[in-house]
Design a protein around this motif. Structure first.
Motif, mmCIF file in Angstrom:
data_model
loop_
_atom_site.group_PDB
_atom_site.id
_atom_site.type_symbol
_atom_site.label_atom_id
_atom_site.label_comp_id
_atom_site.label_asym_id
_atom_site.label_seq_id
_atom_site.Cartn_x
_atom_site.Cartn_y
_atom_site.Cartn_z
ATOM 1 N N ALA A 22 -4.079 6.679 -7.253
ATOM 2 C CA ALA A 22 -3.518 6.913 -5.913
ATOM 3 C C ALA A 22 -4.487 6.512 -4.824
ATOM 4 N N VAL A 23 -5.780 6.569 -5.116
ATOM 5 C CA VAL A 23 -6.755 6.213 -4.085
ATOM 6 C C VAL A 23 -6.620 4.739 -3.690
ATOM 7 N N TYR A 24 -6.115 3.925 -4.617
ATOM 8 C CA TYR A 24 -5.909 2.510 -4.278
ATOM 9 C C TYR A 24 -4.925 2.373 -3.133
ATOM 10 N N ALA A 26 0.793 -1.231 0.000
ATOM 11 C CA ALA A 26 0.000 0.000 0.000
ATOM 12 C C ALA A 26 0.833 1.293 0.000
ATOM 13 N N PRO A 27 1.868 1.414 0.838
ATOM 14 C CA PRO A 27 2.622 2.673 0.803
ATOM 15 C C PRO A 27 3.240 2.944 -0.559
ATOM 16 N N LEU A 66 2.670 6.074 -3.100
ATOM 17 C CA LEU A 66 3.738 7.011 -3.478
ATOM 18 C C LEU A 66 3.948 7.065 -4.986
ATOM 19 N N VAL A 67 3.943 5.888 -5.635
ATOM 20 C CA VAL A 67 4.310 5.847 -7.055
ATOM 21 C C VAL A 67 3.376 6.691 -7.933
ATOM 22 N N PRO A 68 2.041 6.558 -7.806
ATOM 23 C CA PRO A 68 1.194 7.424 -8.644
ATOM 24 C C PRO A 68 1.436 8.899 -8.373
ATOM 25 N N ALA A 95 3.868 10.897 0.076
ATOM 26 C CA ALA A 95 2.923 10.859 -1.043
ATOM 27 C C ALA A 95 1.934 12.007 -0.936
ATOM 28 N N GLU A 96 1.479 12.290 0.275
ATOM 29 C CA GLU A 96 0.518 13.387 0.452
ATOM 30 C C GLU A 96 1.144 14.710 0.009
#
Lengths: 179, 330
Positions: B120-122, B80-81, B85-87, B235-236
Motif C-alpha cells: 500500500a505504501v507504493y 496511484a489511487p 485502494l486495492v491493497p 483507502a485510508e
C-alpha cells in the motif's frame, strides 16, 4: 545581578512513558463527547454543546437591536405615522419614500396619512436615523434581521409589510386625543 | 465451479459493499465524533442524524471535474489511487470476520496481511511522486520512510501471538483465544506496540505526517481531486478497518465471546459476525478518538519513537515470551 537557577522539572517514569498523558487526554475528549450526547436528549438545557440549530433556533436580540425599520400602531390600532416625511429627509441612503395623502377623520384628529410608504431594504443601512427623527414615534427598527428574497422587488417593503413587521406598540402619551 | 462462484460473490460483497460501506459510515462517524469532542454537532441534516451525508459527499465527488494537472506524470498519477485502494481491500481477505467466514483461510494468515499492506505504501509514495510538486513529493517520501520504520515494530509485535498460539492461521488464533484467554491479557505491552504502529501504518494522527495539513497542505494527495482523491480517502479508512479487525482477531478474541458460547450453525455465524463487528467498531472509534485528542508528532520524534522505543519494546516482548514459553514447556 543575582542569578536564579530554575530547576527543570524532572519527569518521572510514568510521565516519560507518555501513555498516562495520552490517557488523560483521551478522558478529556470523551467527557466532551458524552456531554454533547447527553445534550442531544435534553437540548433545552444543553450544557456542553455550543451549537445553535439555526433555522429552528434564532438569536435572542436585545430590545434596542437595530434590524429592519418598521411602522407601528398604537394600542387602539391607529396608524401613528402622520406622513411628515422627516424620516424620508433624514434617511442617509434615501431608502424611504412616502406619498402623503389628505385624510380627514375629525373624531380621531387625523388630517394626513401616508398613502404609500416604501422602504427599499437594498438601500437601507440600518442606521436608525428614521427612528431618532420621528416626532410621532411611529417608526422603529425591529428585531427582523434576516431578509432573504429571491427577487429584487420583494426587498421593497410597502406599507402593509411595514405595519405587519412593526405590529402594535404601547403609546403612553396618545397626543392625538388631546388636541 | 460453485466454489469459485461462491468465493467470487463473497469477494464482491466484502470488497464491493461491506468495506466501502464501513468506510462511508466511518467518514460520517469521523465528522460527528470530532464535532462532539469539540462541543459542536457535526453534519446532522442529511437523513436521520446525518447518516446520508456520505452519500451526499460521494455525489459531490462524482460530479466534480476530474482535473489532471498539466505538470503531473500522467500514467503514475492515474495509477496511484488504484494502487492505494486495492491493497487496502485485499489485505482484509484473511480476516475471519465471522465463524469460518474469512475469504482466504490460509496458513500464512497474518503474514499475508503484512505483505499486502506493505504494498500500500507504493500507492502513497507513487501518488506523491506523480504529483510532481514539492508538497506531494515530501508527503510521499515521508510515507515510505514512516511505513518502513513502523512495519518492523508492527510485525515484531505480533510474533509473541504466534509464539503462544503456535499457528499463523487467523482462525486458529481466534480458536486458541476462545479456549484459553484473550491474548491482550498476557501480551498487553505487545498490543500497545501493535496499536501505536498500526496508527503509523494507516497514516492516522498522531502520525499523519504524509498528510500533515499544516505543513504539506495535504501531503501526497495534494494534486488530486474528485474521485481520485476519494479513492485515497477511502483507502485510508479501509486500512483503518483492517487494522481494527486485526487488533480484534489477534488480541481481543476475534468473533468469539469469553464465557458465553455462541450457538452453532447459521445463527451462530451471524451472531459471531455481529460480535466481531461490535468489537471492531470500538477500535474504529478509538482511531477517531485518538485523532481528535493527540497533536501530530514532529518527524524526528516519530522516527525516535519508532526505532528507539517501539522496535526494542517489541523485540523485548518477543524474547520475554519465547523465554517464558521455554521455561513452562518441558
Amino acid at each position: 545581578m543575582k542569578t536564579r537557577i530554575v530547576k527543570r522539572p524532572q519527569l518521572n517514569l510514568g510521565e516519560r512513558i507518555y501513555l498516562t498523558a495520552v490517557a488523560k487526554g483521551l478522558l478529556l475528549t470523551i467527557k466532551h463527547f458524552f456531554g454533547v450526547c447527553r445534550d442531544l436528549f435534553d437540548w433545552k438545557n444543553k450544557r456542553t454543546a455550543i451549537t445553535m440549530q439555526y433555522p429552528e433556533e434564532r438569536w435572542d436580540f436585545k430590545d434596542n437591536f437595530r434590524g429592519a425599520p418598521a411602522l407601528v400602531m398604537d394600542q387602539f390600532g391607529r396608524e401613528k405615522c402622520v406622513a411628515c416625511q422627516i424620516c424620508e429627509f433624514v434617511c442617509p441612503p434615501k431608502a424611504i419614500t412616502i406619498w402623503p395623502a389628505e385624510f380627514a377623520d375629525q373624531a380621531n384628529n387625523i388630517e394626513k396619512l401616508p398613502d404609500r410608504f416604501e422602504i427599499d431594504m437594498l438601500r437601507c443601512i440600518y442606521c436608525g436615523f428614521c427612528e431618532e427623527a420621528c416626532p410621532e414615534e411611529a417608526i422603529f427598527l425591529v428585531k427582523e434581521a434576516e431578509l432573504v428574497h429571491t427577487e429584487k422587488k420583494a426587498f421593497v417593503h410597502d406599507k402593509k409589510k411595514l405595519y405587519q413587521m412593526g405590529g402594535i406598540r404601547e403609546d403612553r402619551i396618545l397626543k392625538w386625543q388631546h388636541k | 465451479m460453485t466454489y469459485v462462484l461462491g468465493k467470487l460473490l463473497h469477494i464482491v460483497i466484502v470488497a464491493g459493499a461491506v468495506l466501502p460501506g464501513v468506510g462511508a459510515v466511518m467518514v460520517w462517524a469521523e465528522r460527528r465524533v470530532s464535532a462532539f469532542m469539540q462541543d459542536r454537532l457535526g453534519p446532522n441534516r442529511v437523513g436521520p442524524a446525518g447518516l446520508l451525508q456520505p452519500i451526499a459527499d460521494l455525489l459531490k465527488f462524482i460530479f466534480k471535474e476530474d482535473v489532471i494537472p498539466g505538470h503531473v506524470n500522467k500514467p503514475l498519477y492515474v495509477l496511484a489511487p488504484v494502487m492505494s485502494l486495492v491493497p487496502a481491500l485485499v489485505a482484509f481477505c484473511v480476516v475471519p470476520y465471522a465463524r469460518g467466514m474469512a475469504i482466504a483461510d490460509v496458513n500464512v494468515g497474518i503474514l499475508l496481511v503484512f505483505a499486502i499492506s506493505s504494498i500500500a505504501v507504493y500507492g502513497v509514495s507513487i501518488g506523491g511522486w506523480a504529483g510532481n510538486s514539492k508538497y506531494s513529493l515530501l508527503g510521499g517520501v515521508r510515507a515510505s520512510a514512516q511505513m518502513i520504520s513502523y512495519e518492523l515494530a508492527l510485525g515484531l509485535s505480533v510474533v509473541p501471538v504466534f509464539l503462544i498460539v503456535g499457528d499463523l492461521n487467523m482462525e486458529a488464533i481466534v480458536r486458541w483465544q476462545k479456549e484459553h484467554i484473550w491474548l491482550v491479557v498476557p501480551l498487553f505491552p505487545a498490543w500497545i506496540v501493535f496499536l501505536v504502529s498500526s496508527y503509523a501504518e494507516t497514516n492516522r494522527l498522531p502520525f499523519d505526517l504524509p498528510e500533515a495539513e499544516t505543513e504539506l497542505v495535504a501531503g501526497y494527495h495534494v494534486e488530486y481531486s474528485s474521485m481520485k482523491f476519494a479513492l485515497f480517502f477511502l483507502a485510508e479508512y479501509i486500512h483503518m478497518t483492517t487494522a481494527s479487525a486485526l487488533s480484534v482477531a489477534l488480541f481481543f478474541g476475534g468473533y468469539e465471546l469469553p464465557w458465553v458460547t455462541l450457538p452453532a450453525g447459521t445463527w451462530g455465524t451471524v451472531l459471531s459476525g455481529l460480535v466481531f463487528f461490535a468489537k471492531m467498531s470500538f477500535f474504529l472509534f478509538l482511531f477517531i478518538w485518538v485523532r481528535w485528542t493527540l497533536p501530530r508528532f514532529r518527524y524526528d520524534q516519530l522516527m525516535k519513537l519508532g526505532w528507539k522505543v517501539l522496535f526494542p519494546a517489541s523485540l523485548a516482548m518477543v524474547v520475554l515470551t519465547a523465554g517464558w514459553i521455554a521455561m513452562v514447556t518441558p
